[in-house]
Design an enzyme around this catalytic site. Structure first.
Site, PDB file in Angstrom:
ATOM      1  N   ASP A  47       0.718  -1.006   0.023  1.00 24.13           N
ATOM      2  CA  ASP A  47       0.171  -0.072   0.014  1.00 24.13           C
ATOM      3  C   ASP A  47       0.906   1.548  -0.008  1.00 24.13           C
ATOM      4  O   ASP A  47       1.750   1.444   0.938  1.00 24.13           O
ATOM      5  CB  ASP A  47      -0.870   0.063   1.341  1.00 24.13           C
ATOM      6  CG  ASP A  47      -1.749  -1.192   1.591  1.00 24.13           C
ATOM      7  OD1 ASP A  47      -1.558  -2.112   0.757  1.00 24.13           O
ATOM      8  OD2 ASP A  47      -2.348  -1.110   2.505  1.00 24.13           O
ATOM      9  N   GLN A  63       4.189   0.687   2.273  1.00 24.16           N
ATOM     10  CA  GLN A  63       4.338  -0.664   3.087  1.00 24.16           C
ATOM     11  C   GLN A  63       5.487  -1.351   2.319  1.00 24.16           C
ATOM     12  O   GLN A  63       5.438  -1.624   0.929  1.00 24.16           O
ATOM     13  CB  GLN A  63       3.169  -1.451   2.945  1.00 24.16           C
ATOM     14  CG  GLN A  63       2.179  -1.064   3.807  1.00 24.16           C
ATOM     15  CD  GLN A  63       2.257  -1.209   5.290  1.00 24.16           C
ATOM     16  OE1 GLN A  63       2.048  -2.459   5.802  1.00 24.16           O
ATOM     17  NE2 GLN A  63       2.780  -0.184   6.015  1.00 24.16           N
ATOM     18  N   TRP A  71       5.689 -10.264   1.391  1.00 24.28           N
ATOM     19  CA  TRP A  71       5.234  -9.654   2.306  1.00 24.28           C
ATOM     20  C   TRP A  71       6.006 -10.113   3.502  1.00 24.28           C
ATOM     21  O   TRP A  71       6.414 -11.414   3.593  1.00 24.28           O
ATOM     22  CB  TRP A  71       3.856  -9.767   2.367  1.00 24.28           C
ATOM     23  CG  TRP A  71       3.258  -8.941   3.429  1.00 24.28           C
ATOM     24  CD1 TRP A  71       2.894  -7.469   3.339  1.00 24.28           C
ATOM     25  CD2 TRP A  71       2.882  -9.001   4.621  1.00 24.28           C
ATOM     26  NE1 TRP A  71       2.256  -7.135   4.299  1.00 24.28           N
ATOM     27  CE2 TRP A  71       2.422  -8.071   5.035  1.00 24.28           C
ATOM     28  CE3 TRP A  71       2.804 -10.352   5.546  1.00 24.28           C
ATOM     29  CZ2 TRP A  71       1.652  -8.218   6.413  1.00 24.28           C
ATOM     30  CZ3 TRP A  71       2.313 -10.420   6.698  1.00 24.28           C
ATOM     31  CH2 TRP A  71       1.835  -9.252   7.296  1.00 24.28           C
ATOM     32  N   PHE A 106       2.165  -0.940  10.053  1.00 27.97           N
ATOM     33  CA  PHE A 106       1.069  -1.414   9.069  1.00 27.97           C
ATOM     34  C   PHE A 106       0.667   0.015   8.386  1.00 27.97           C
ATOM     35  O   PHE A 106       1.232   0.989   8.853  1.00 27.97           O
ATOM     36  CB  PHE A 106       0.016  -2.035   9.386  1.00 27.97           C
ATOM     37  CG  PHE A 106       0.181  -3.614   9.421  1.00 27.97           C
ATOM     38  CD1 PHE A 106       1.569  -4.057   9.193  1.00 27.97           C
ATOM     39  CD2 PHE A 106      -0.917  -4.653   9.610  1.00 27.97           C
ATOM     40  CE1 PHE A 106       1.525  -5.465   9.193  1.00 27.97           C
ATOM     41  CE2 PHE A 106      -0.721  -5.841   9.337  1.00 27.97           C
ATOM     42  CZ  PHE A 106       0.321  -6.299   9.215  1.00 27.97           C
ATOM     43  N   SER A 107      -0.175  -0.014   7.742  1.00 27.99           N
ATOM     44  CA  SER A 107      -0.503   1.224   6.859  1.00 27.99           C
ATOM     45  C   SER A 107      -1.151   2.375   7.787  1.00 27.99           C
ATOM     46  O   SER A 107      -1.673   1.929   8.935  1.00 27.99           O
ATOM     47  CB  SER A 107      -1.637   0.942   5.601  1.00 27.99           C
ATOM     48  OG  SER A 107      -1.043   0.119   4.788  1.00 27.99           O
ATOM     49  N   GLU A 224     -10.420  -2.384   4.239  1.00 26.75           N
ATOM     50  CA  GLU A 224      -8.983  -1.810   4.778  1.00 26.75           C
ATOM     51  C   GLU A 224      -9.030  -0.415   4.105  1.00 26.75           C
ATOM     52  O   GLU A 224      -9.803  -0.055   3.355  1.00 26.75           O
ATOM     53  CB  GLU A 224      -8.107  -2.813   4.144  1.00 26.75           C
ATOM     54  CG  GLU A 224      -8.080  -4.206   4.626  1.00 26.75           C
ATOM     55  CD  GLU A 224      -6.998  -5.100   4.299  1.00 26.75           C
ATOM     56  OE1 GLU A 224      -6.472  -5.766   5.162  1.00 26.75           O
ATOM     57  OE2 GLU A 224      -6.890  -5.278   2.909  1.00 26.75           O
ATOM     58  N   TRP A 306      -3.431  -8.791  -3.802  1.00 27.04           N
ATOM     59  CA  TRP A 306      -3.189  -9.768  -3.012  1.00 27.04           C
ATOM     60  C   TRP A 306      -3.210 -11.213  -3.813  1.00 27.04           C
ATOM     61  O   TRP A 306      -4.228 -11.456  -4.587  1.00 27.04           O
ATOM     62  CB  TRP A 306      -3.794  -9.915  -1.823  1.00 27.04           C
ATOM     63  CG  TRP A 306      -3.483  -8.536  -0.992  1.00 27.04           C
ATOM     64  CD1 TRP A 306      -4.155  -7.570  -0.638  1.00 27.04           C
ATOM     65  CD2 TRP A 306      -2.496  -8.290  -0.310  1.00 27.04           C
ATOM     66  NE1 TRP A 306      -3.438  -6.694   0.140  1.00 27.04           N
ATOM     67  CE2 TRP A 306      -2.270  -7.567   0.450  1.00 27.04           C
ATOM     68  CE3 TRP A 306      -1.082  -9.217  -0.123  1.00 27.04           C
ATOM     69  CZ2 TRP A 306      -1.380  -6.901   1.183  1.00 27.04           C
ATOM     70  CZ3 TRP A 306       0.007  -8.792   0.681  1.00 27.04           C
ATOM     71  CH2 TRP A 306      -0.061  -7.486   1.153  1.00 27.04           C
TER      72      TRP A 306
END
Ligand code: FRU
Length: 500
Positions: A47, A63, A71, A106-107, A224, A306
């Site tokens: 992101d 990210q 990831w 995280f974001s 999200e 994803w």
């Protein structure tokens, strides 16, 4: 997924990460590396996070996993630009490892407070097995910088979701309105998505106002990366739902990014129209907006999805961002346009006259357009086209076995982006309805080494997808397999490579 349970001390972690990027960058394979889109120097990107204008420059965080092209424990990568066109990579801004962000930063988002650049992000901890999403802790954290490069973590500012049963609680988006800061985050109570909204006067103490929205039947299980902004006199709620089902040609990706247009009422509850996907391609997720220097609303997204095939992992990097886009609201729908600054990428103009193919013209190469960093302006004249296909083929190999097709399908009355023959890994079609009676369509097409972004010139839709063609598949061709109509490439430019 490579996950470390015990990362080294923060400073050491940052040094190691920056060192690893330098080391791996020298071993990158460049076949799929974007020439003018943001991608990580090496390792993994997802992101876009804080996208913000600070002291005359645009900053983009993202990210990032610097040690691996997959990831893993999330860091915040960082780049900046004066003009949205020429980008400079900066040292990694945030690293995981403190008690509150042990396994990931995280974001989140970035805001300017006085002279300080402030990041708000989610501190993530696996409480059970690494990767077990049923047992996690997510808190909202703050970090600050005076120079826009080095950040000092200030710890947790929201240590629990409004409801104690909520575990998934992330992606704070912060903005200023009047005398307050506001924060909206994504949360999940069982399988119900919720968007808690908060208010603060100092970015540190946050008062819960309400759940601005909550999902119902068919809305998925988690939303999200929410964002809430005013545009054209309306409120727009942008978010990335997980768990919505496909419906016909809609929502064919694993997850989606879209919006609803409506109103946030005096009880802090958002009511609005239906969820509309913001982009109709294969790869567009976790979008976040910002205000440009002159007040335009810009949106950034991750140009991946994803669980999609990601062949560049074998080349030591993975993930890129889409072009920054300007948003406008017309008749209850968002319209998106490539940021106007991007015309500065145009190098050589490649066509003297339009290159044209009639509906029944068959297949024709346009040799002067061969290339992998291109912008094309295309016009589809659809009058008399009631059957067949009319459009373009891009990144074609010599024998035509590899090609990405963008065409109007007269039977379906849709514009189709077809990557069944686009190269390594990927396949499938995505499309948008054009509606009966549409006589013509103007498109702007941006090709980079492993991406295509198609914009309707009136902003009404975009299709963004990754492609992994062989580096020697460079030809552009016109396709006329229809009973009428005409396709014309009106203008074309080779674009400047910004980023090696
Ligand atoms: C969206 C997302 C966010 C999360 C981040 C983790 O793609 O899942 O919700 O903060 O990625 O990297």
């Amino acid at each position: 997924m490579t996950l470390t349970m015990q990362p080294p001390s923060p400073t050491l972690a940052l040094d190691l990460a920056n060192h690893s990027l330098n080391e791996v960058s020298s071993r990158l394979v460049h076949d799929y590396r974007p020439g003018y889109h943001l991608a990580p120097r090496a390792g993994w990107m997802n992101d876009p996070n804080g996208v913000v204008y600070f002291r005359g420059e645009y900053h983009v965080f993202y990210q990032h996993h610097p040690f691996d092209p997959s990831w893993g424990p999330m860091y915040w990568g960082h780049a900046k630009s004066r003009d949205l066109v020429h980008w400079q990579h900066l040292p990694i801004a945030l690293e995981p490892g403190d008690e509150f962000d042990r396994h990931g930063c995280f974001s989140g988002s970035a805001v300017v407070c006085g002279d300080t650049l402030v990041l708000l992000y989610t501190g993530h901890t696996w409480l059970g097995e690494v990767g077990d999403e049923r047992s996690i802790r997510q808190v909202q954290c703050l970090a600050t910088s005076d120079d826009g490069v080095h950040f000092a973590k200030q710890g947790v500012v929201i240590d629990a979701a409004p409801d104690a049963a909520i575990m998934h609680f992330r992606d704070p988006k912060v903005w200023r309105e009047g005398e307050y800061w506001y924060l909206i985050a994504g949360a999940r109570l069982g399988d119900v998505p919720l968007l808690p909204l908060y208010r603060s006067s100092d970015l540190r103490t946050w008062e819960f106002l309400a759940y601005a929205s909550r999902g119902g039947e068919g809305d998925g299980y988690m939303w999200e990366c929410p964002d809430l902004f005013r545009l054209g006199g309306q409120d727009v709620l942008l978010y990335s739902p997980q768990g919505m089902q496909p419906d016909g040609f809609e929502r064919l990706n694993k997850f989606h990014t879209g919006y609803r247009v409506g109103q946030l009422d005096s009880d802090w509850r958002f009511t609005g129209g239906p969820f509309i996907e913001l982009d109709n391609g294969h790869d567009f997720y976790a979008a976040q907006t910002q205000l440009a220097a002159d007040g335009r609303r810009l949106v950034w997204a991750w140009l991946d999805m994803w669980d999609s095939p990601m062949p560049s992992k074998a080349h030591h990097w993975c993930g890129m961002l889409g072009l920054p886009r300007e948003l406008e609201l017309h008749d209850g729908r968002l319209h998106s346009f490539p940021a106007r600054e991007l015309t500065a990428l145009r190098q050589q103009a490649l066509l003297v006259d339009e290159s044209v193919c009639d509906g029944a013209g068959g297949w024709r190469r346009v040799p002067e357009l061969a290339g992998d960093l291109l912008e094309l302006e295309v016009r589809l004249d659809l009058r008399g086209c009631t059957q067949g296909q009319l459009g373009l083929a891009l990144r074609c190999s010599d024998d035509g076995s590899e090609q990405t097709r963008l065409y109007y399908d007269a039977g379906l009355q849709r514009l189709v982006l077809d990557r069944d023959r686009s190269g390594a890994g990927v396949d499938g079609q995505r499309s948008v309805a054009l509606g009966a009676g549409q006589n013509s369509l103007e498109l702007r097409v941006f090709l980079d080494r492993s991406s295509i972004e198609v914009f309707a010139a009136d902003g009404s839709f975009s299709l963004s997808s990754r492609l992994y063609p062989h580096p020697t598949s460079l030809d552009v061709g016109l396709l006329g397999y229809a009973d009428g109509g005409r396709v014309a490439i009106r203008q074309a430019w080779r674009l400047e490579a910004q980023i090696a």
